[in-house]
Each structure stands twice: as C-alpha cells, then as structure tokens.
Enzyme design. Sequence first.
Site, PDB file in Angstrom:
ATOM      1  N   CYS A  19       0.866  -1.192   0.000  1.00  0.00           N
ATOM      2  CA  CYS A  19       0.000   0.000   0.000  1.00  0.00           C
ATOM      3  C   CYS A  19       0.895   1.232   0.000  1.00  0.00           C
ATOM      4  O   CYS A  19       2.083   1.145  -0.328  1.00  0.00           O
ATOM      5  CB  CYS A  19      -0.979  -0.032   1.168  1.00  0.00           C
ATOM      6  SG  CYS A  19      -0.205  -0.028   2.795  1.00  0.00           S
ATOM      7  N   ARG A  25      -3.359  -0.699   5.356  1.00  0.00           N
ATOM      8  CA  ARG A  25      -3.925  -1.780   4.547  1.00  0.00           C
ATOM      9  C   ARG A  25      -3.004  -2.984   4.393  1.00  0.00           C
ATOM     10  O   ARG A  25      -3.403  -4.129   4.650  1.00  0.00           O
ATOM     11  CB  ARG A  25      -4.325  -1.242   3.157  1.00  0.00           C
ATOM     12  CG  ARG A  25      -5.484  -0.257   3.210  1.00  0.00           C
ATOM     13  CD  ARG A  25      -5.627   0.529   1.933  1.00  0.00           C
ATOM     14  NE  ARG A  25      -4.493   1.433   1.732  1.00  0.00           N
ATOM     15  CZ  ARG A  25      -4.303   2.193   0.677  1.00  0.00           C
ATOM     16  NH1 ARG A  25      -5.179   2.141  -0.320  1.00  0.00           N
ATOM     17  NH2 ARG A  25      -3.265   2.999   0.583  1.00  0.00           N
TER      18      ARG A  25
END
Length: 170
Positions: A19, A25
């Site tokens: 990410c 994430r």
Amino acid sequence: MSKATPITKENPFCICFVCLGNICRSPTAEGIFQHLAEERGLGSYFYIDSAGTSAYHIGEKANSRSRSVAEENGVKLKSRARQFDAADLEEFDLILAMDSSNYQDIRQLDVQNKFAEKIKMMREFDPDSKHHDDVPDPYYGGMDGFQNVYDVLYRSSAALLDQLEQRVEE
Ligand code: 4NP
C-alpha cells in the site's frame, strides 16, 4: 503467478502486500493471510511480507486503529513499515497492490517490464468485487473505514488462499 509450480515447504510461495504507507492496509492483509494460512496448517508453505510505496512511515508499527480492528478478530499485526523496492520484484512470487496508484508505482519500478505478470490488484481476488476495485485508503477517515478494509481484506485473502492451496504439495 505461474500456476504450474507446486508450493512446498522447500519452495514456499512468497507474497508481498503493498500500500502507500505500509501502516494500514498492507500490514492488515499480511496479518490476515498469515493467520488464515496458519489456521489451515499451511504456515510453512508461505512467506508473507508487506511494504509501502512511500517512505513516510518507515520503521513504524501498524496504525493503532488497524491493530485494534485486527485484534478484535484474533489477528495480531506484528510488522514494521518498510519501503517497497526494485529487489522485491525479483524476490516475491506475487505482489498485491491495494489500489491503482500503488499498482502504478510498483509498475514504474519494473523498468524492464519483466514482472508484470506477478503484480496484481488485491481485489482481483475479492469475490464481492467485479471490477478489481481499490482497497480504500482508511487513513484520514473513521473507524468504519478500518472495519471495511478488514472485511475486504479478509474475504480477498481467504479467496486467494483457496486458490493457492490447490498448488500445495505435502
Ligand atoms: P496505508 O494508509 O497506505 O494503507 O498504510 C496510509 C497511511 C499513511 C498515509 C496515507 C495512507 N499518509 O499519508 O501518511
């Protein structure tokens, strides 16, 4: 991803989740995938890592909101942020971008265009997404965004592992 190559303990399958910051994430994806693989008794068949395309948060733990949502679901996020680099293109069998901007940044490191096949969008594996959507960046939003990221990553990781499990040879 070469479909024919068997996954064994001697030749584990290496995945890097990517990410922007490597604090929300991708560490969540890393933790979930590792957890699912271990739950299925397949932990030693995979080498799982994550990285960020930016240098903003190098050395940091996963964001406390990501850790809290993961922990509520029994998943511990242990990673420290690092930046993705060109050597990772060689090292990993599968590189999963969380959004299209991450995807473009990774592709730009592939200057000889040798690794396109192993760079994919995470939501290509999401059974509830038909369009290879982005995993939305939750950083500037509320807790509901972090829960949504967790849910998207959980079902995408489970579906990815379902596919890869077929290649595992004891
Ligand atoms: P991630 O989230 O890419 O999922 O780790 C972000 C973390 C930090 C920033 C942006 C997104 N930031 O701008 O610092």
